[in-house]
Design a protein around this motif. Sequence first.
Motif, mmCIF file in Angstrom:
data_model
loop_
_atom_site.group_PDB
_atom_site.id
_atom_site.type_symbol
_atom_site.label_atom_id
_atom_site.label_comp_id
_atom_site.label_asym_id
_atom_site.label_seq_id
_atom_site.Cartn_x
_atom_site.Cartn_y
_atom_site.Cartn_z
ATOM 1 N N LYS A 116 0.867 -1.122 0.151
ATOM 2 C CA LYS A 116 0.087 0.063 0.042
ATOM 3 C C LYS A 116 0.658 1.240 -0.193
ATOM 4 O O LYS A 116 0.347 2.265 -0.643
ATOM 5 C CB LYS A 116 -1.012 0.005 1.364
ATOM 6 N N HIS A 117 2.151 1.575 0.260
ATOM 7 C CA HIS A 117 3.032 2.422 0.784
ATOM 8 C C HIS A 117 3.719 2.598 -0.196
ATOM 9 O O HIS A 117 4.196 3.597 -0.497
ATOM 10 C CB HIS A 117 3.740 2.120 2.098
ATOM 11 N N ASN A 118 4.154 1.707 -0.618
ATOM 12 C CA ASN A 118 4.917 2.146 -2.036
ATOM 13 C C ASN A 118 4.630 1.644 -3.545
ATOM 14 O O ASN A 118 5.768 2.017 -4.572
ATOM 15 C CB ASN A 118 5.942 0.464 -1.617
ATOM 16 N N ALA A 119 3.106 0.760 -3.723
ATOM 17 C CA ALA A 119 2.845 0.691 -4.351
ATOM 18 C C ALA A 119 1.479 1.036 -5.011
ATOM 19 O O ALA A 119 1.179 2.392 -4.476
ATOM 20 C CB ALA A 119 2.686 -0.343 -5.338
ATOM 21 N N THR A 120 0.540 0.140 -4.479
ATOM 22 C CA THR A 120 -1.005 0.206 -4.892
ATOM 23 C C THR A 120 -1.790 -1.383 -4.258
ATOM 24 O O THR A 120 -1.202 -1.795 -4.774
ATOM 25 C CB THR A 120 -1.559 0.712 -6.243
ATOM 26 N N LEU A 121 -2.758 -0.462 -3.767
ATOM 27 C CA LEU A 121 -3.705 -2.133 -3.364
ATOM 28 C C LEU A 121 -4.731 -2.060 -4.321
ATOM 29 O O LEU A 121 -6.227 -2.811 -3.859
ATOM 30 C CB LEU A 121 -4.246 -2.175 -2.001
ATOM 31 N N SER A 122 -5.809 -0.982 -5.335
ATOM 32 C CA SER A 122 -6.382 -1.195 -5.937
ATOM 33 C C SER A 122 -6.100 -1.299 -7.143
ATOM 34 O O SER A 122 -5.301 -0.697 -8.540
ATOM 35 C CB SER A 122 -6.198 0.691 -6.142
ATOM 36 N N GLY A 123 -6.971 -2.230 -8.056
ATOM 37 C CA GLY A 123 -7.109 -2.925 -9.192
ATOM 38 C C GLY A 123 -7.358 -1.581 -10.673
ATOM 39 O O GLY A 123 -6.605 -1.869 -11.308
ATOM 40 N N ALA A 124 -7.875 -0.368 -9.744
ATOM 41 C CA ALA A 124 -7.974 0.753 -10.407
ATOM 42 C C ALA A 124 -6.866 1.246 -10.848
ATOM 43 O O ALA A 124 -6.208 1.965 -11.495
ATOM 44 C CB ALA A 124 -9.469 1.758 -10.854
ATOM 45 N N GLU A 125 -5.702 1.059 -9.834
ATOM 46 C CA GLU A 125 -4.154 2.097 -10.198
ATOM 47 C C GLU A 125 -3.460 0.904 -11.015
ATOM 48 O O GLU A 125 -2.823 1.341 -11.315
ATOM 49 C CB GLU A 125 -3.889 2.269 -8.644
ATOM 50 N N GLY A 126 -3.645 -0.157 -10.366
ATOM 51 C CA GLY A 126 -2.462 -0.994 -10.657
ATOM 52 C C GLY A 126 -3.295 -2.428 -11.035
ATOM 53 O O GLY A 126 -2.008 -3.703 -11.372
ATOM 54 N N GLY A 127 -4.111 -2.853 -11.281
ATOM 55 C CA GLY A 127 -4.541 -4.241 -11.780
ATOM 56 C C GLY A 127 -5.054 -5.258 -11.289
ATOM 57 O O GLY A 127 -4.358 -4.382 -9.880
#
Length: 546
Positions: free
Chosen positions: A418-429
């Motif tokens: 979460k801190h270093n990338a994303t947990l969101s499918g809308a942001e990262g697939g």
Amino acid sequence: MEKILNVIGNPGTACGTCTPKGCESCGPAPRKNETPAAFSRREFGHAILAASASALLTGCSSQKNAEPADGSAPAAPTPPALSPDLAVVQTSKGPIMTSLDEFYKIGPGPSSSHTMGPMRITYDFFQRVSKVPEDQLQRATALKVHLFGSLSATGKGHGTDRASLAGLLGKAPATCPPEFLDGLAANPDQTYKVTIGPKTLDVSLKDIVFDATKGDFRHPNTMTAKLLAGNESLYELEYYSVGGGFIEWKGYKPPDKGQPKYPFEHAGELKKYLIDDKIPLPQLLLANEMAISGKSEKDIWEFIDQVTEVMVRGVDTGLTVESVLPGPIKLHSKAAGMQRNLKTTAKGAAGRAITQVASYGFAMGEENARGHIIVTAPTAGSAGIIPAVVKSLRDLNTPTQQIRNGFLAAAAIGYLCKHNATLSGAEGGCQAEVGVGSSMGAAMIAQALGASPKVVSNAAESALEHHLGMTCDPVAGYVQVPCIERCAYGAVKAWTAYCIASEEIPEERRVDLDTTIAAMALTAKEMNVKYKETSEGGLAVSVVLC
Ligand code: SF4
């Protein structure tokens, strides 16, 4: 890695150092009084989550569309402006400050923003109106909820109305039985009694109003809740379901947090504490959790036990129910059949073990699709993985404390992603949802079974590595295909990753966790927007529903 991550939120130009209000060099300031354009569910979902995730990554509250180097038109819609006052856009860099109850959120599926958030909101409102002075309550005649923006545009398909009604009826998201939610859906015209202090009011689904889809909202997922005396409002509050099950309201102030005892932003720093200073991972994470949240050790273990029970109950329910899942896909559930056939299967030990774990993943994924109570881990779409891991650890008679420790290790992986990338499918697939869930699961298994910190980290790395690039392309926009089966795969891959990591020489692994998280972030940045929960690519356009 810092450099890579800074470019994700505002492709090409982000500085990553500006204020929550944005700056002229890395993105335009939010446009006050600007009416968001009409969005479909997919556009809304993409825009909200992209905006939220971008804010989490960069500290910027608004962003430009990606501008391809060749000067062609931007690929993504411009996200609607979010109010800079919202706490969700006021995140900053620094040590990881997430707490367990922010991460593992309990509530109804299938959507954390459109189902879980609204139920948490109306349950919050129910508790607030319970404190309204008695003379005011005596005058009350009705409770009303108005859904705006995306909640209104797409809430029907996601059960926003029944989830909102359940909260209004005083059902806590963490303990609401699935049959109650099913009853609300099956009897749309029924009226229910809700007692607030001295007053008993009638409430029904008609009191959940699908209001304006367009307007000057502070957040695209806005709703208001009101206690009425005729047309007079005795008490009302405007709320926002800001994504991932998080909620805010007008005047919201985020809770004060303490500083972590062992601050870290990356796995490398965490590993130094674990390996150089020889601090056990559960001890470190527990100390941080107590320092950040102010909770006692007892409270923390009780919370983890509650999460465990919700997960196991969800799997057990999913293993016994057979149904066609809600929505246009008409997908038939599989978990119960898989479990039944296990008794007579001729698949041998390997086939039996994989089927067992996969059936647990299906069970919880199907419960999520039914709109029953789940735990975000890290999201609703990927909510089947950790329960499948927990259930399979219980099959091994893993002691409760070891499972608790596993939950802490899994949370650490989720926090890092979460801190270093994303947990969101809308942001990262889907790599950011199922990939992270599987990585968390691998760490959980390794920790619970007593592996060394290096093996825990390697197991998490391995699981994430083999989800890199996985796209988010839900058919018809429903969290069913490919999501449910992906939970099954995610759980099986978590076990595979642990098995590999525990058999290799840990120091000889050539890829470390920070590197893979950075790779996920970079892949997220470069992934075509069609594969980021827009249902405009991949399976979503290949599968023809008839
Ligand atoms: S396909 Fe998309 S919606 Fe489904 S689990 Fe993966 S990220 Fe979530």
